[in-house]
Design a protein around this motif. Structure first.
Motif, PDB file in Angstrom:
ATOM      1  N   GLN A 142      47.955  45.084  34.466  1.00 11.35           N
ATOM      2  CA  GLN A 142      48.073  43.766  33.844  1.00 11.35           C
ATOM      3  C   GLN A 142      48.640  42.763  34.844  1.00 11.35           C
ATOM      4  O   GLN A 142      48.154  41.636  34.964  1.00 11.35           O
ATOM      5  N   ALA A 143      49.689  43.165  35.582  1.00 12.46           N
ATOM      6  CA  ALA A 143      50.268  42.277  36.587  1.00 12.46           C
ATOM      7  C   ALA A 143      49.293  42.055  37.738  1.00 12.46           C
ATOM      8  O   ALA A 143      49.177  40.943  38.273  1.00 12.46           O
ATOM      9  N   ASN A 144      48.570  43.092  38.118  1.00 10.89           N
ATOM     10  CA  ASN A 144      47.601  43.009  39.204  1.00 10.89           C
ATOM     11  C   ASN A 144      46.524  41.961  38.902  1.00 10.89           C
ATOM     12  O   ASN A 144      46.213  41.092  39.733  1.00 10.89           O
ATOM     13  N   TRP A 145      45.979  42.012  37.702  1.00  8.88           N
ATOM     14  CA  TRP A 145      44.929  41.071  37.356  1.00  8.88           C
ATOM     15  C   TRP A 145      45.487  39.667  37.137  1.00  8.88           C
ATOM     16  O   TRP A 145      44.816  38.673  37.404  1.00  8.88           O
ATOM     17  N   ALA A 146      46.711  39.590  36.655  1.00 10.79           N
ATOM     18  CA  ALA A 146      47.352  38.273  36.521  1.00 10.79           C
ATOM     19  C   ALA A 146      47.494  37.620  37.888  1.00 10.79           C
ATOM     20  O   ALA A 146      47.309  36.396  38.038  1.00 10.79           O
ATOM     21  N   LEU A 147      47.798  38.418  38.903  1.00 11.11           N
ATOM     22  CA  LEU A 147      47.937  37.886  40.258  1.00 11.11           C
ATOM     23  C   LEU A 147      46.606  37.327  40.756  1.00 11.11           C
ATOM     24  O   LEU A 147      46.554  36.214  41.294  1.00 11.11           O
ATOM     25  N   HIS A 148      45.539  38.076  40.573  1.00  6.85           N
ATOM     26  CA  HIS A 148      44.237  37.613  41.069  1.00  6.85           C
ATOM     27  C   HIS A 148      43.765  36.367  40.318  1.00  6.85           C
ATOM     28  O   HIS A 148      43.149  35.479  40.914  1.00  6.85           O
ATOM     29  N   ARG A 149      44.060  36.307  39.020  1.00  4.33           N
ATOM     30  CA  ARG A 149      43.700  35.088  38.284  1.00  4.33           C
ATOM     31  C   ARG A 149      44.484  33.889  38.814  1.00  4.33           C
ATOM     32  O   ARG A 149      43.930  32.795  38.976  1.00  4.33           O
ATOM     33  N   ARG A 150      45.766  34.103  39.086  1.00  6.40           N
ATOM     34  CA  ARG A 150      46.603  32.992  39.566  1.00  6.40           C
ATOM     35  C   ARG A 150      46.164  32.530  40.947  1.00  6.40           C
ATOM     36  O   ARG A 150      46.162  31.324  41.248  1.00  6.40           O
ATOM     37  N   ILE A 151      45.776  33.452  41.811  1.00 10.16           N
ATOM     38  CA  ILE A 151      45.267  33.079  43.130  1.00 10.16           C
ATOM     39  C   ILE A 151      44.000  32.235  42.973  1.00 10.16           C
ATOM     40  O   ILE A 151      43.824  31.209  43.641  1.00 10.16           O
ATOM     41  N   ALA A 152      43.121  32.671  42.078  1.00 10.10           N
ATOM     42  CA  ALA A 152      41.848  31.963  41.885  1.00 10.10           C
ATOM     43  C   ALA A 152      42.057  30.543  41.384  1.00 10.10           C
ATOM     44  O   ALA A 152      41.244  29.656  41.668  1.00 10.10           O
ATOM     45  N   GLU A 153      43.128  30.319  40.642  1.00 10.51           N
ATOM     46  CA  GLU A 153      43.385  28.983  40.102  1.00 10.51           C
ATOM     47  C   GLU A 153      43.685  27.956  41.204  1.00 10.51           C
ATOM     48  O   GLU A 153      43.608  26.752  40.960  1.00 10.51           O
ATOM     49  N   ILE A 154      44.011  28.416  42.398  1.00  4.44           N
ATOM     50  CA  ILE A 154      44.418  27.513  43.475  1.00  4.44           C
ATOM     51  C   ILE A 154      43.225  26.846  44.155  1.00  4.44           C
ATOM     52  O   ILE A 154      43.291  25.686  44.564  1.00  4.44           O
ATOM     53  N   THR A 155      42.104  27.555  44.254  1.00  2.50           N
ATOM     54  CA  THR A 155      40.972  27.019  45.021  1.00  2.50           C
ATOM     55  C   THR A 155      40.417  25.730  44.405  1.00  2.50           C
ATOM     56  O   THR A 155      40.292  25.622  43.189  1.00  2.50           O
ATOM     57  N   PRO A 156      40.065  24.752  45.237  1.00  2.00           N
ATOM     58  CA  PRO A 156      39.414  23.541  44.728  1.00  2.00           C
ATOM     59  C   PRO A 156      37.916  23.736  44.496  1.00  2.00           C
ATOM     60  O   PRO A 156      37.255  22.845  43.967  1.00  2.00           O
ATOM     61  N   ASN A 157      37.390  24.911  44.875  1.00  2.00           N
ATOM     62  CA  ASN A 157      35.972  25.197  44.702  1.00  2.00           C
ATOM     63  C   ASN A 157      35.743  25.650  43.256  1.00  2.00           C
ATOM     64  O   ASN A 157      35.892  26.825  42.916  1.00  2.00           O
ATOM     65  N   GLU A 158      35.378  24.701  42.393  1.00  2.00           N
ATOM     66  CA  GLU A 158      35.289  24.987  40.967  1.00  2.00           C
ATOM     67  C   GLU A 158      34.220  26.026  40.640  1.00  2.00           C
ATOM     68  O   GLU A 158      34.412  26.875  39.770  1.00  2.00           O
TER      69      GLU A 158
END
Length: 233
Positions: A142-158
């Protein structure tokens, strides 16, 4: 782990949209209608609505004429709807995983180039949680996937973000299937924490090359043993 009632309802509503061929802007139901149709409580309905709104699947309108309406079809929604229709096809699920993995480096390098101090604090906090929960596979994932989702939120490439999160959302909805060789292996989970800690450190440093190397290390450790994420409580 089984899905929560809210997650199951969110998935069911997505199926309604696909099966009924509802167009953007179409009314799905009011909160009261959902309670009558499902027999579920107000809290469960509200949580399912929140999940759907976060995914970009529905718009929530208040008032007498309000309720749940089909959102405009962003890329992530179109992708999720496509995947929902083939979720029982292992080959297509593997394809979704391949797309997600192919986008990993682009997403993570973008994060290194565009991260803010707040982003870094959030990522470091999640890594701390991963380390604290590395003795339990389901909590760790659960924490692992939360991390990857949070990283993805940073990119400006929608577009890249939407496709990446869309594939993640579909895989997360699948039942967890522990890998027989590593599911209860504390050393393996600890190694995964270290890999993610280095990835976050590289992003925090704004170092694109270091981030690419961290993605490669992550892929080398995890790609042979792809896991479906546990359902979020």
């Amino acid at each position: 782990m089984p899905q929560t009632r809210a997650q199951s309802l969110a998935t069911e509503i997505e199926r309604w949209i696909v099966e009924r061929e509802l167009a953007p802007g179409s009314r799905i139901a009011t909160m009261d209608e959902l309670r009558e149709q499902t027999g579920l409580g107000r809290a469960t309905i509200s949580e399912a609505t929140r999940l759907l709104a976060e995914r970009g699947t529905v718009d929530v309108k208040l008032g007498r004429s309000g309720g749940l309406f089909v959102a405009q079809p962003a890329a992530v929604v179109r992708l999720r709807h496509t995947l929902l229709s083939v979720s029982q096809d292992p080959a297509r699920v593997r394809d979704a995983l391949a797309v997600r993995d192919a986008l990993e480096e682009l997403i993570d390098v973008d994060a290194a180039l565009h991260r803010t101090d707040r982003d870094v604090r959030d990522l470091e906090s999640i890594v701390t949680t991963m380390r604290e929960q590395s003795s339990t596979r389901s909590d760790f994932l659960q924490a692992n996937w939360a991390l990857h989702r949070r990283i993805a939120e940073i990119t400006p490439n929608e577009l890249a973000r939407d496709v990446y999160l869309g594939t993640m959302a579909q895989v997360e909805s699948l039942p967890g299937r522990p890998d027989a060789d590593t599911a209860d292996d504390a050393a393996y989970l600890s190694a995964r924490v270290d890999i993610h800690a280095e990835l976050v450190a590289a992003i925090a440093a704004g170092d694109a090359l270091r981030t690419s190397r961290a993605v490669g290390a992550h892929r080398a450790l995890t790609s042979p043993k792809v896991e479906a994420a546990p359902s979020r409580a």
